[in-house]
Design an enzyme around this catalytic site. Structure first.
Site, PDB file in Angstrom:
ATOM      1  N   LYS A  84      -6.992   3.004   2.373  1.00  0.00           N
ATOM      2  CA  LYS A  84      -7.647   4.374   1.670  1.00  0.00           C
ATOM      3  C   LYS A  84      -7.688   4.634   0.381  1.00  0.00           C
ATOM      4  O   LYS A  84      -8.629   5.024  -0.138  1.00  0.00           O
ATOM      5  CB  LYS A  84      -6.803   5.567   2.456  1.00  0.00           C
ATOM      6  N   CYS A 100       0.804  -1.273   0.068  1.00  0.00           N
ATOM      7  CA  CYS A 100      -0.067   0.121  -0.061  1.00  0.00           C
ATOM      8  C   CYS A 100       1.069   1.338  -0.045  1.00  0.00           C
ATOM      9  O   CYS A 100       0.749   2.163  -0.772  1.00  0.00           O
ATOM     10  CB  CYS A 100      -0.791   0.101   1.267  1.00  0.00           C
TER      11      CYS A 100
END
EC number: 2.6.1.16
Length: 610
Positions: free
Chosen positions: A605, A2
Protein backbone atom coordinates in the site's frame (compact mmCIF):
# COMPACT_ATOMS: atom_id res chain seq x y z
CA UNK A 1 9.27 -3.06 4.60
CA UNK A 2 6.24 -3.39 5.33
CA UNK A 3 4.52 -3.34 8.79
CA UNK A 4 5.96 -2.84 12.30
CA UNK A 5 4.26 -3.21 15.67
CA UNK A 6 5.84 -3.13 19.12
CA UNK A 7 4.28 -3.47 22.57
CA UNK A 8 5.23 -2.80 26.18
CA UNK A 9 2.61 -3.52 28.84
CA UNK A 10 0.95 -6.06 31.09
CA UNK A 11 -1.03 -7.95 28.45
CA UNK A 12 0.17 -10.93 26.44
CA UNK A 13 2.39 -9.31 23.84
CA UNK A 14 1.80 -11.86 21.07
CA UNK A 15 -1.94 -11.15 21.12
CA UNK A 16 -1.35 -7.41 20.75
CA UNK A 17 1.31 -7.87 18.08
CA UNK A 18 -0.73 -10.23 15.91
CA UNK A 19 -3.80 -8.01 16.22
CA UNK A 20 -1.77 -4.94 15.29
CA UNK A 21 -0.15 -6.68 12.33
CA UNK A 22 -3.59 -7.74 11.10
CA UNK A 23 -4.53 -4.05 10.95
CA UNK A 24 -1.51 -3.51 8.68
CA UNK A 25 -2.24 -6.39 6.30
CA UNK A 26 -3.57 -3.90 3.76
CA UNK A 27 -0.01 -2.66 3.24
CA UNK A 28 0.90 -5.97 1.59
CA UNK A 29 3.37 -8.59 2.84
CA UNK A 30 4.85 -12.01 2.13
CA UNK A 31 5.80 -13.19 5.64
CA UNK A 32 5.23 -12.35 9.30
CA UNK A 33 6.94 -12.81 12.64
CA UNK A 34 7.21 -11.76 16.29
CA UNK A 35 9.86 -11.73 19.02
CA UNK A 36 8.86 -11.52 22.69
CA UNK A 37 10.82 -11.38 25.93
CA UNK A 38 9.75 -14.37 28.02
CA UNK A 39 11.56 -14.88 31.34
CA UNK A 40 14.24 -12.42 30.20
CA UNK A 41 14.95 -14.38 27.01
CA UNK A 42 13.94 -13.58 23.46
CA UNK A 43 11.64 -16.11 21.84
CA UNK A 44 10.88 -15.63 18.16
CA UNK A 45 8.40 -17.15 15.73
CA UNK A 46 8.36 -16.19 12.05
CA UNK A 47 7.00 -17.72 8.88
CA UNK A 48 6.58 -17.15 5.17
CA UNK A 49 2.99 -16.58 4.04
CA UNK A 50 -0.08 -15.11 5.62
CA UNK A 51 -0.43 -13.90 9.18
CA UNK A 52 -2.74 -16.85 9.83
CA UNK A 53 0.29 -19.15 9.51
CA UNK A 54 2.06 -17.26 12.30
CA UNK A 55 -1.07 -17.18 14.43
CA UNK A 56 -1.44 -20.95 14.09
CA UNK A 57 2.14 -21.56 15.23
CA UNK A 58 1.68 -19.25 18.21
CA UNK A 59 -1.42 -21.18 19.22
CA UNK A 60 0.60 -24.40 19.12
CA UNK A 61 3.67 -22.88 20.80
CA UNK A 62 2.51 -19.97 22.98
CA UNK A 63 4.99 -17.29 24.00
CA UNK A 64 4.29 -15.43 27.23
CA UNK A 65 5.61 -11.99 28.09
CA UNK A 66 4.53 -8.36 27.90
CA UNK A 67 7.27 -6.84 25.74
CA UNK A 68 7.71 -7.69 22.08
CA UNK A 69 8.06 -6.63 18.46
CA UNK A 70 6.30 -7.86 15.32
CA UNK A 71 6.67 -7.42 11.58
CA UNK A 72 5.05 -8.19 8.26
CA UNK A 73 7.66 -8.31 5.50
CA UNK A 74 7.47 -7.34 1.85
CA UNK A 75 10.68 -8.65 0.29
CA UNK A 76 13.31 -6.16 -0.89
CA UNK A 77 16.51 -8.10 -0.10
CA UNK A 78 16.23 -11.88 -0.26
CA UNK A 79 13.32 -14.02 -1.36
CA UNK A 80 10.22 -14.55 0.79
CA UNK A 81 11.18 -17.32 3.24
CA UNK A 82 11.14 -18.21 6.92
CA UNK A 83 14.81 -17.35 7.36
CA UNK A 84 14.50 -13.98 5.64
CA UNK A 85 11.44 -13.02 7.69
CA UNK A 86 11.63 -10.57 10.58
CA UNK A 87 12.43 -10.26 13.45
CA UNK A 88 16.16 -10.84 12.96
CA UNK A 89 18.42 -11.76 15.87
CA UNK A 90 22.12 -11.36 16.51
CA UNK A 91 24.37 -14.42 16.63
CA UNK A 92 23.95 -14.84 20.38
CA UNK A 93 20.15 -14.42 20.05
CA UNK A 94 20.17 -11.74 22.74
CA UNK A 95 19.01 -8.86 20.53
CA UNK A 96 16.02 -8.84 18.15
CA UNK A 97 15.19 -6.24 15.51
CA UNK A 98 12.31 -5.42 13.18
CA UNK A 99 13.04 -3.02 10.34
CA UNK A 100 11.30 -1.15 7.55
CA UNK A 101 13.41 0.50 4.89
CA UNK A 102 16.65 -0.33 3.11
CA UNK A 103 20.17 -0.28 4.56
CA UNK A 104 22.07 0.83 1.47
CA UNK A 105 25.55 0.02 2.81
CA UNK A 106 24.57 -3.36 4.25
CA UNK A 107 27.15 -5.24 2.17
CA UNK A 108 29.97 -3.16 3.63
CA UNK A 109 28.59 -3.57 7.15
CA UNK A 110 28.07 -7.29 6.61
CA UNK A 111 31.66 -7.80 5.41
CA UNK A 112 33.01 -5.70 8.27
CA UNK A 113 31.02 -7.68 10.83
CA UNK A 114 32.11 -10.97 9.28
CA UNK A 115 35.72 -9.86 9.77
CA UNK A 116 34.81 -9.40 13.44
CA UNK A 117 33.57 -13.00 13.58
CA UNK A 118 29.82 -12.52 13.04
CA UNK A 119 27.90 -15.02 10.93
CA UNK A 120 24.79 -14.45 8.84
CA UNK A 121 21.89 -16.79 8.12
CA UNK A 122 19.70 -14.70 5.82
CA UNK A 123 20.03 -12.76 2.57
CA UNK A 124 18.54 -9.60 4.08
CA UNK A 125 19.99 -6.19 4.77
CA UNK A 126 18.19 -6.15 8.14
CA UNK A 127 20.31 -8.89 9.71
CA UNK A 128 23.27 -6.54 9.96
CA UNK A 129 21.34 -4.35 12.43
CA UNK A 130 21.07 -6.70 15.46
CA UNK A 131 24.69 -7.73 15.01
CA UNK A 132 25.81 -4.12 14.69
CA UNK A 133 23.84 -3.23 17.84
CA UNK A 134 25.43 -6.23 19.56
CA UNK A 135 28.92 -5.05 18.57
CA UNK A 136 28.33 -1.65 20.16
CA UNK A 137 26.38 -2.91 23.18
CA UNK A 138 28.12 -1.94 26.42
CA UNK A 139 25.22 -2.28 28.85
CA UNK A 140 22.90 0.43 27.47
CA UNK A 141 20.60 -0.56 24.60
CA UNK A 142 19.77 3.03 23.63
CA UNK A 143 23.47 3.91 23.36
CA UNK A 144 24.12 0.82 21.25
CA UNK A 145 21.25 1.59 18.87
CA UNK A 146 22.38 5.21 18.59
CA UNK A 147 25.92 4.16 17.75
CA UNK A 148 24.76 1.53 15.26
CA UNK A 149 22.61 4.02 13.36
CA UNK A 150 25.61 6.31 12.90
CA UNK A 151 27.04 3.64 10.62
CA UNK A 152 23.83 2.82 8.74
CA UNK A 153 23.12 4.51 5.42
CA UNK A 154 19.66 4.47 3.87
CA UNK A 155 16.16 4.48 5.31
CA UNK A 156 14.91 2.74 8.42
CA UNK A 157 12.29 2.48 11.10
CA UNK A 158 13.47 -0.07 13.65
CA UNK A 159 12.30 -1.60 16.91
CA UNK A 160 14.83 -3.36 19.17
CA UNK A 161 14.57 -5.56 22.27
CA UNK A 162 17.39 -7.14 24.30
CA UNK A 163 17.73 -9.98 26.84
CA UNK A 164 19.96 -7.87 29.07
CA UNK A 165 17.36 -5.08 29.38
CA UNK A 166 14.10 -7.04 29.39
CA UNK A 167 12.00 -4.09 30.51
CA UNK A 168 12.81 -1.93 27.50
CA UNK A 169 11.98 -1.43 23.82
CA UNK A 170 14.05 1.04 21.78
CA UNK A 171 12.97 2.45 18.42
CA UNK A 172 14.15 5.03 15.89
CA UNK A 173 13.17 6.26 12.43
CA UNK A 174 14.88 7.83 9.43
CA UNK A 175 12.94 8.32 6.18
CA UNK A 176 10.48 5.58 7.13
CA UNK A 177 7.30 6.21 9.15
CA UNK A 178 6.98 5.27 12.82
CA UNK A 179 4.51 6.35 15.48
CA UNK A 180 4.40 5.82 19.25
CA UNK A 181 1.05 4.93 20.82
CA UNK A 182 0.32 6.14 24.35
CA UNK A 183 -2.14 3.88 26.17
CA UNK A 184 -3.17 3.32 29.78
CA UNK A 185 0.00 1.82 31.30
CA UNK A 186 0.82 0.28 27.93
CA UNK A 187 2.79 1.69 25.02
CA UNK A 188 3.19 0.87 21.35
CA UNK A 189 5.23 1.51 18.26
CA UNK A 190 3.77 1.05 14.79
CA UNK A 191 4.41 1.94 11.18
CA UNK A 192 0.83 3.16 10.77
CA UNK A 193 -2.04 4.36 12.95
CA UNK A 194 -4.56 1.51 12.40
CA UNK A 195 -2.27 -0.88 14.31
CA UNK A 196 -2.90 0.95 17.60
CA UNK A 197 -6.42 2.31 17.14
CA UNK A 198 -8.08 -0.39 19.24
CA UNK A 199 -5.94 0.65 22.21
CA UNK A 200 -5.29 4.39 22.01
CA UNK A 201 -5.99 7.56 20.08
CA UNK A 202 -3.00 9.41 21.54
CA UNK A 203 0.24 9.12 19.57
CA UNK A 204 3.60 10.74 19.01
CA UNK A 205 4.63 11.21 15.38
CA UNK A 206 8.38 10.60 15.33
CA UNK A 207 10.61 12.85 13.25
CA UNK A 208 13.74 11.65 11.48
CA UNK A 209 16.53 10.53 13.83
CA UNK A 210 14.33 10.69 16.90
CA UNK A 211 14.83 7.80 19.30
CA UNK A 212 12.25 6.49 21.75
CA UNK A 213 12.56 4.24 24.80
CA UNK A 214 9.41 2.42 25.94
CA UNK A 215 9.12 0.84 29.39
CA UNK A 216 6.22 0.01 31.69
CA UNK A 217 6.84 3.39 33.33
CA UNK A 218 6.31 5.40 30.16
CA UNK A 219 7.91 6.78 27.02
CA UNK A 220 11.08 8.88 26.71
CA UNK A 221 12.17 10.62 23.51
CA UNK A 222 15.68 11.67 22.48
CA UNK A 223 17.38 13.35 19.56
CA UNK A 224 20.49 11.86 17.94
CA UNK A 225 22.70 13.62 20.51
CA UNK A 226 20.71 11.96 23.33
CA UNK A 227 19.09 15.23 24.36
CA UNK A 228 15.54 14.76 25.71
CA UNK A 229 12.81 15.76 23.26
CA UNK A 230 9.43 17.20 24.20
CA UNK A 231 6.68 16.37 21.70
CA UNK A 232 3.09 17.35 21.25
CA UNK A 233 0.61 14.47 21.52
CA UNK A 234 -1.37 13.97 18.31
CA UNK A 235 -5.00 12.93 18.81
CA UNK A 236 -6.47 10.57 16.20
CA UNK A 237 -9.92 11.80 15.27
CA UNK A 238 -11.15 9.33 12.67
CA UNK A 239 -13.37 6.43 13.64
CA UNK A 240 -12.08 2.90 14.16
CA UNK A 241 -14.99 1.69 12.03
CA UNK A 242 -13.49 3.53 9.06
CA UNK A 243 -10.75 0.90 8.98
CA UNK A 244 -13.27 -1.99 9.01
CA UNK A 245 -15.30 -3.47 6.13
CA UNK A 246 -18.65 -2.33 7.49
CA UNK A 247 -20.71 -5.09 5.88
CA UNK A 248 -19.00 -5.01 2.48
CA UNK A 249 -17.36 -8.12 1.07
CA UNK A 250 -14.08 -6.30 0.47
CA UNK A 251 -12.40 -3.05 1.50
CA UNK A 252 -12.03 -2.09 -2.15
CA UNK A 253 -15.77 -2.29 -2.81
CA UNK A 254 -16.44 -0.38 0.41
CA UNK A 255 -14.01 2.34 -0.58
CA UNK A 256 -15.44 2.63 -4.10
CA UNK A 257 -18.85 3.17 -2.51
CA UNK A 258 -17.45 5.71 -0.05
CA UNK A 259 -16.35 7.99 -2.88
CA UNK A 260 -19.38 10.30 -2.85
CA UNK A 261 -18.76 11.08 0.82
CA UNK A 262 -14.99 11.39 0.32
CA UNK A 263 -15.51 13.85 -2.54
CA UNK A 264 -17.97 15.88 -0.49
CA UNK A 265 -15.70 15.91 2.57
CA UNK A 266 -12.72 17.06 0.51
CA UNK A 267 -14.75 19.99 -0.87
CA UNK A 268 -16.47 20.94 2.41
CA UNK A 269 -15.61 24.50 3.53
CA UNK A 270 -13.36 24.88 0.48
CA UNK A 271 -15.73 24.92 -2.50
CA UNK A 272 -18.85 27.02 -2.05
CA UNK A 273 -21.00 28.80 -4.59
CA UNK A 274 -20.47 32.56 -4.81
CA UNK A 275 -17.53 32.42 -2.39
CA UNK A 276 -13.83 32.30 -3.11
CA UNK A 277 -12.01 29.01 -2.60
CA UNK A 278 -10.83 28.69 1.00
CA UNK A 279 -7.57 26.82 1.65
CA UNK A 280 -6.43 27.42 5.22
CA UNK A 281 -3.18 25.43 5.06
CA UNK A 282 -1.90 27.15 1.91
CA UNK A 283 -0.31 30.60 2.13
CA UNK A 284 0.49 31.09 -1.56
CA UNK A 285 -0.21 34.67 -2.64
CA UNK A 286 -0.92 36.37 -5.97
CA UNK A 287 2.53 37.96 -5.78
CA UNK A 288 4.16 34.55 -5.42
CA UNK A 289 2.11 33.02 -8.26
CA UNK A 290 2.91 35.90 -10.59
CA UNK A 291 6.58 35.06 -10.07
CA UNK A 292 6.21 31.31 -10.75
CA UNK A 293 7.55 30.36 -14.18
CA UNK A 294 6.84 26.63 -14.04
CA UNK A 295 4.99 24.02 -12.02
CA UNK A 296 6.11 20.43 -11.59
CA UNK A 297 3.57 17.85 -10.42
CA UNK A 298 5.39 14.80 -9.10
CA UNK A 299 4.02 11.52 -7.76
CA UNK A 300 4.02 7.72 -8.13
CA UNK A 301 1.45 5.20 -9.36
CA UNK A 302 -2.18 6.23 -9.02
CA UNK A 303 -1.18 9.61 -7.57
CA UNK A 304 0.82 10.25 -10.74
CA UNK A 305 -2.33 9.67 -12.79
CA UNK A 306 -4.13 12.24 -10.62
CA UNK A 307 -1.23 14.56 -11.35
CA UNK A 308 -1.77 14.10 -15.10
CA UNK A 309 -5.32 15.42 -14.67
CA UNK A 310 -3.97 18.19 -12.44
CA UNK A 311 -1.69 19.34 -15.26
CA UNK A 312 -4.66 19.76 -17.61
CA UNK A 313 -6.64 21.63 -14.96
CA UNK A 314 -3.90 24.05 -13.91
CA UNK A 315 -2.78 24.84 -17.44
CA UNK A 316 -6.37 25.41 -18.57
CA UNK A 317 -7.44 27.55 -15.63
CA UNK A 318 -4.23 29.24 -14.48
CA UNK A 319 -2.21 29.46 -17.72
CA UNK A 320 1.08 28.46 -16.10
CA UNK A 321 3.28 25.82 -17.80
CA UNK A 322 3.01 22.49 -15.97
CA UNK A 323 5.06 19.33 -16.23
CA UNK A 324 3.99 16.07 -14.59
CA UNK A 325 6.54 13.39 -13.80
CA UNK A 326 7.05 10.12 -11.96
CA UNK A 327 8.94 10.77 -8.73
CA UNK A 328 11.51 8.01 -9.22
CA UNK A 329 12.38 9.51 -12.64
CA UNK A 330 12.12 13.19 -11.78
CA UNK A 331 14.61 13.06 -8.92
CA UNK A 332 17.38 11.77 -11.19
CA UNK A 333 16.84 13.84 -14.35
CA UNK A 334 18.40 17.12 -13.21
CA UNK A 335 15.24 19.15 -13.77
CA UNK A 336 15.53 22.93 -13.91
CA UNK A 337 14.50 24.07 -10.42
CA UNK A 338 14.80 27.62 -9.11
CA UNK A 339 13.11 29.86 -6.57
CA UNK A 340 10.49 30.51 -9.28
CA UNK A 341 9.51 26.83 -9.32
CA UNK A 342 6.43 25.44 -7.59
CA UNK A 343 6.53 21.69 -7.02
CA UNK A 344 3.27 19.90 -6.20
CA UNK A 345 3.77 16.42 -4.76
CA UNK A 346 0.94 13.92 -4.36
CA UNK A 347 1.12 10.97 -1.96
CA UNK A 348 -1.84 9.18 -0.41
CA UNK A 349 0.23 7.96 2.55
CA UNK A 350 2.51 10.97 2.77
CA UNK A 351 5.41 8.55 3.18
CA UNK A 352 6.25 7.53 -0.42
CA UNK A 353 10.06 7.41 -0.45
CA UNK A 354 10.73 8.79 -3.94
CA UNK A 355 8.14 11.53 -3.52
CA UNK A 356 9.67 12.56 -0.20
CA UNK A 357 13.08 12.70 -1.86
CA UNK A 358 11.71 15.03 -4.56
CA UNK A 359 10.21 17.27 -1.86
CA UNK A 360 13.52 17.55 -0.04
CA UNK A 361 15.66 17.98 -3.16
CA UNK A 362 13.29 20.63 -4.49
CA UNK A 363 13.36 22.63 -1.28
CA UNK A 364 17.15 22.41 -1.18
CA UNK A 365 17.24 24.01 -4.64
CA UNK A 366 14.96 26.86 -3.62
CA UNK A 367 11.58 25.62 -4.84
CA UNK A 368 8.38 25.92 -2.88
CA UNK A 369 6.71 22.53 -2.33
CA UNK A 370 2.97 22.04 -1.94
CA UNK A 371 1.84 18.60 -0.79
CA UNK A 372 -1.45 16.84 -1.47
CA UNK A 373 -1.84 13.95 0.97
CA UNK A 374 -4.47 11.96 2.82
CA UNK A 375 -2.58 11.51 6.09
CA UNK A 376 -2.35 14.27 8.68
CA UNK A 377 1.02 14.21 10.40
CA UNK A 378 2.75 12.24 7.64
CA UNK A 379 6.31 13.10 6.63
CA UNK A 380 5.15 14.86 3.47
CA UNK A 381 2.62 16.96 5.38
CA UNK A 382 5.18 17.99 7.98
CA UNK A 383 7.96 18.89 5.56
CA UNK A 384 6.10 20.63 2.73
CA UNK A 385 5.76 24.41 2.64
CA UNK A 386 2.01 24.10 2.06
CA UNK A 387 -0.41 21.19 2.51
CA UNK A 388 -3.77 20.32 0.99
CA UNK A 389 -5.39 17.34 2.70
CA UNK A 390 -7.70 14.95 0.90
CA UNK A 391 -10.33 13.90 3.38
CA UNK A 392 -10.79 10.40 2.00
CA UNK A 393 -10.51 8.69 5.38
CA UNK A 394 -8.46 5.51 5.84
CA UNK A 395 -7.92 3.63 2.59
CA UNK A 396 -7.17 -0.02 3.36
CA UNK A 397 -7.31 -1.79 -0.02
CA UNK A 398 -3.94 -1.74 -1.76
CA UNK A 399 -5.49 -0.53 -5.03
CA UNK A 400 -6.39 3.12 -4.52
CA UNK A 401 -9.89 4.36 -5.37
CA UNK A 402 -11.29 7.02 -3.08
CA UNK A 403 -7.85 8.52 -2.47
CA UNK A 404 -7.50 8.95 -6.24
CA UNK A 405 -10.80 10.77 -6.75
CA UNK A 406 -10.11 13.05 -3.79
CA UNK A 407 -6.70 13.84 -5.28
CA UNK A 408 -8.56 14.88 -8.42
CA UNK A 409 -10.82 17.12 -6.33
CA UNK A 410 -7.73 18.57 -4.64
CA UNK A 411 -6.14 19.38 -8.00
CA UNK A 412 -9.30 21.07 -9.27
CA UNK A 413 -9.54 23.02 -6.02
CA UNK A 414 -5.94 24.19 -6.33
CA UNK A 415 -6.47 25.19 -9.95
CA UNK A 416 -9.55 27.22 -9.03
CA UNK A 417 -7.75 28.87 -6.11
CA UNK A 418 -4.81 29.84 -8.29
CA UNK A 419 -7.14 31.10 -11.04
CA UNK A 420 -8.92 33.31 -8.51
CA UNK A 421 -5.60 34.67 -7.23
CA UNK A 422 -4.26 35.43 -10.70
CA UNK A 423 -7.55 36.49 -12.23
CA UNK A 424 -6.87 34.16 -15.15
CA UNK A 425 -10.52 33.14 -15.50
CA UNK A 426 -13.71 35.12 -15.18
CA UNK A 427 -15.88 34.91 -12.09
CA UNK A 428 -18.61 33.34 -14.23
CA UNK A 429 -16.33 30.56 -15.50
CA UNK A 430 -15.10 29.78 -11.99
CA UNK A 431 -18.63 29.73 -10.59
CA UNK A 432 -19.71 27.31 -13.32
CA UNK A 433 -16.94 24.89 -12.33
CA UNK A 434 -17.71 25.17 -8.60
CA UNK A 435 -21.38 24.48 -9.20
CA UNK A 436 -20.51 21.42 -11.28
CA UNK A 437 -18.06 20.18 -8.64
CA UNK A 438 -20.70 20.37 -5.93
CA UNK A 439 -22.93 18.11 -8.04
CA UNK A 440 -20.29 15.37 -8.38
CA UNK A 441 -21.08 13.33 -5.21
CA UNK A 442 -24.68 12.78 -6.30
CA UNK A 443 -23.57 11.83 -9.81
CA UNK A 444 -21.05 9.28 -8.52
CA UNK A 445 -23.86 7.75 -6.44
CA UNK A 446 -25.92 7.40 -9.61
CA UNK A 447 -23.10 5.49 -11.32
CA UNK A 448 -22.74 3.18 -8.32
CA UNK A 449 -26.41 2.20 -8.59
CA UNK A 450 -26.09 1.00 -12.20
CA UNK A 451 -23.43 -1.69 -12.43
CA UNK A 452 -25.08 -4.51 -14.41
CA UNK A 453 -23.42 -3.74 -17.76
CA UNK A 454 -20.05 -3.26 -16.06
CA UNK A 455 -20.36 -6.67 -14.37
CA UNK A 456 -21.40 -8.34 -17.62
CA UNK A 457 -18.43 -7.00 -19.57
CA UNK A 458 -16.08 -7.76 -16.66
CA UNK A 459 -17.09 -11.43 -16.50
CA UNK A 460 -16.44 -11.79 -20.24
CA UNK A 461 -13.09 -10.02 -19.97
CA UNK A 462 -11.95 -12.12 -17.00
CA UNK A 463 -10.81 -14.95 -19.29
CA UNK A 464 -8.72 -12.67 -21.52
CA UNK A 465 -4.94 -12.29 -21.39
CA UNK A 466 -4.80 -8.74 -22.77
CA UNK A 467 -7.01 -5.66 -22.58
CA UNK A 468 -6.49 -2.13 -23.85
CA UNK A 469 -7.78 1.30 -22.80
CA UNK A 470 -8.07 4.25 -25.17
CA UNK A 471 -8.62 7.95 -24.57
CA UNK A 472 -7.65 11.45 -25.64
CA UNK A 473 -6.91 14.48 -23.49
CA UNK A 474 -8.10 13.98 -19.93
CA UNK A 475 -9.65 10.68 -20.98
CA UNK A 476 -6.14 9.38 -21.68
CA UNK A 477 -5.16 10.20 -18.08
CA UNK A 478 -8.18 8.25 -16.84
CA UNK A 479 -7.37 5.39 -19.24
CA UNK A 480 -3.94 5.07 -17.60
CA UNK A 481 -5.55 4.79 -14.18
CA UNK A 482 -8.10 2.23 -15.43
CA UNK A 483 -5.32 0.13 -16.93
CA UNK A 484 -3.29 0.26 -13.72
CA UNK A 485 -6.28 -0.84 -11.63
CA UNK A 486 -6.85 -3.84 -13.90
CA UNK A 487 -3.20 -4.87 -13.75
CA UNK A 488 -3.01 -4.43 -9.99
CA UNK A 489 -5.87 -6.68 -8.95
CA UNK A 490 -6.71 -8.98 -11.89
CA UNK A 491 -3.15 -9.64 -13.15
CA UNK A 492 -4.37 -9.24 -16.74
CA UNK A 493 -1.88 -7.55 -19.04
CA UNK A 494 -3.26 -4.13 -19.90
CA UNK A 495 -2.04 -0.95 -21.54
CA UNK A 496 -3.50 2.51 -22.00
CA UNK A 497 -2.93 4.39 -25.23
CA UNK A 498 -3.69 7.89 -26.43
CA UNK A 499 -6.16 7.48 -29.28
CA UNK A 500 -3.98 9.40 -31.69
CA UNK A 501 -1.09 7.01 -31.07
CA UNK A 502 -2.94 3.93 -32.33
CA UNK A 503 -1.53 4.22 -35.85
CA UNK A 504 2.00 4.59 -34.48
CA UNK A 505 2.27 1.00 -33.33
CA UNK A 506 -0.36 -0.18 -30.84
CA UNK A 507 -2.92 -1.02 -33.53
CA UNK A 508 -0.71 -3.99 -34.44
CA UNK A 509 -1.84 -5.58 -31.16
CA UNK A 510 -5.54 -5.51 -32.04
CA UNK A 511 -6.99 -8.84 -33.15
CA UNK A 512 -10.34 -10.61 -33.17
CA UNK A 513 -12.36 -10.43 -29.93
CA UNK A 514 -9.73 -8.53 -27.95
CA UNK A 515 -11.47 -6.32 -25.34
CA UNK A 516 -10.96 -2.56 -25.54
CA UNK A 517 -12.37 0.11 -23.23
CA UNK A 518 -12.71 3.51 -24.87
CA UNK A 519 -13.35 6.74 -22.98
CA UNK A 520 -15.32 9.40 -24.86
CA UNK A 521 -16.11 12.21 -22.41
CA UNK A 522 -14.05 14.98 -24.04
CA UNK A 523 -16.66 16.37 -26.41
CA UNK A 524 -14.24 18.40 -28.51
CA UNK A 525 -12.38 15.15 -29.23
CA UNK A 526 -15.43 12.89 -29.66
CA UNK A 527 -15.25 12.62 -33.46
CA UNK A 528 -11.57 11.69 -33.36
CA UNK A 529 -12.21 9.05 -30.69
CA UNK A 530 -15.07 7.60 -32.72
CA UNK A 531 -12.59 7.19 -35.58
CA UNK A 532 -10.23 5.35 -33.23
CA UNK A 533 -13.04 3.07 -32.07
CA UNK A 534 -13.90 2.34 -35.71
CA UNK A 535 -10.27 1.41 -36.36
CA UNK A 536 -10.16 -1.23 -33.61
CA UNK A 537 -13.67 -2.55 -34.31
CA UNK A 538 -12.72 -3.07 -37.96
CA UNK A 539 -9.90 -5.29 -36.72
CA UNK A 540 -12.21 -7.38 -34.54
CA UNK A 541 -12.05 -5.70 -31.13
CA UNK A 542 -14.98 -5.80 -28.71
CA UNK A 543 -15.33 -2.25 -27.40
CA UNK A 544 -16.93 -1.02 -24.18
CA UNK A 545 -17.47 2.73 -24.35
CA UNK A 546 -17.79 5.28 -21.55
CA UNK A 547 -19.54 8.55 -22.44
CA UNK A 548 -22.03 11.09 -21.14
CA UNK A 549 -25.73 10.28 -21.34
CA UNK A 550 -27.19 11.39 -24.66
CA UNK A 551 -23.83 12.10 -26.30
CA UNK A 552 -23.63 9.02 -28.52
CA UNK A 553 -25.56 9.21 -31.77
CA UNK A 554 -27.79 6.21 -32.41
CA UNK A 555 -26.01 5.40 -35.67
CA UNK A 556 -22.69 5.04 -33.85
CA UNK A 557 -23.90 2.91 -30.94
CA UNK A 558 -23.73 -0.27 -33.02
CA UNK A 559 -19.92 -0.09 -32.95
CA UNK A 560 -19.90 -0.80 -29.23
CA UNK A 561 -20.49 -4.11 -27.50
CA UNK A 562 -21.65 -2.03 -24.57
CA UNK A 563 -21.96 1.65 -23.70
CA UNK A 564 -21.73 2.93 -20.13
CA UNK A 565 -23.46 6.29 -20.02
CA UNK A 566 -22.50 8.41 -17.05
CA UNK A 567 -24.23 11.59 -15.80
CA UNK A 568 -23.25 14.71 -17.68
CA UNK A 569 -20.75 17.16 -16.22
CA UNK A 570 -18.14 19.59 -17.54
CA UNK A 571 -15.48 17.88 -19.65
CA UNK A 572 -12.89 19.30 -17.25
CA UNK A 573 -14.44 17.35 -14.36
CA UNK A 574 -15.30 14.16 -16.24
CA UNK A 575 -12.38 12.10 -14.78
CA UNK A 576 -14.10 12.05 -11.37
CA UNK A 577 -17.07 10.26 -12.94
CA UNK A 578 -15.51 8.26 -15.78
CA UNK A 579 -12.99 6.53 -13.51
CA UNK A 580 -15.72 4.97 -11.35
CA UNK A 581 -16.90 2.43 -13.99
CA UNK A 582 -13.25 1.50 -14.57
CA UNK A 583 -12.71 0.88 -10.85
CA UNK A 584 -15.81 -1.31 -10.74
CA UNK A 585 -14.79 -3.10 -13.92
CA UNK A 586 -11.39 -4.03 -12.49
CA UNK A 587 -13.01 -5.10 -9.23
CA UNK A 588 -15.51 -7.42 -10.95
CA UNK A 589 -12.84 -8.91 -13.24
CA UNK A 590 -10.67 -9.77 -10.23
CA UNK A 591 -13.64 -11.23 -8.34
CA UNK A 592 -14.59 -13.34 -11.38
CA UNK A 593 -11.05 -14.72 -11.35
CA UNK A 594 -11.27 -15.47 -7.62
CA UNK A 595 -8.48 -13.12 -6.54
CA UNK A 596 -8.03 -11.21 -3.28
CA UNK A 597 -8.84 -7.67 -4.40
CA UNK A 598 -7.68 -6.05 -1.16
CA UNK A 599 -4.25 -7.66 -1.03
CA UNK A 600 -2.98 -8.28 -4.59
CA UNK A 601 0.25 -10.19 -4.99
CA UNK A 602 3.62 -8.46 -4.83
CA UNK A 603 2.12 -5.05 -4.00
CA UNK A 604 2.36 -2.82 -0.94
CA UNK A 605 0.00 0.00 0.00
CA UNK A 606 2.68 2.45 1.01
CA UNK A 607 6.03 2.20 -0.79
CA UNK A 608 8.46 3.57 1.79
CA UNK A 609 11.62 2.33 0.07
CA UNK A 610 13.21 3.59 -3.14
Amino acid sequence: MCGIVGYVGQKKATDILVEGLSKLEYRGYDSAGVAVLEDNKIKAEKHKGRLANLEGMLNENPIEGGIGIGHTRWATHGEPSDVNSHPHLNNKETIAVVHNGIIENYNELRNWLMEKGYEFKSETDTEVIPNLVDFYYKGDLLDAVMEATKHMEGSYAIGVICNDEPEKLVAVRKDSPLIVGLGEKEYFIASDIPAVLNHTREVYLLEDKEFVVLTNDGVTLFDEEKNPVEKEVYHITWNVDAAEKGGYEDFMLKEINEQPKAIKDTMTSRIMEEKEVTLDDISITKEYLDNVDRVYIVACGTAYHAGVIGKYAIEKLVRIPVEVDIASEFRYRDAVITDKTLIIVLSQSGETADTLAVLRDGQAKGARVLAVTNVVGSSVSREANDVLYTWAGPEIAVASTKAYVTQLIAMYTLALHFAELKGSKSVEEIEEIKKAMLELPEKVEEILKNTDLIKEFAVKASTEKDLYFLGRGMDYGVAMEGSLKLKEISYIHSEAYAGGELKHGPIALIEKDIPVISLLTQRELMDKMISNVQEVVTRGANVLGVCFKGDMEESKRKMFEGLIEIPETLSLLSPVLSVVPLQLFSYYVAKAKGFDVDKPRNLAKSVTVE
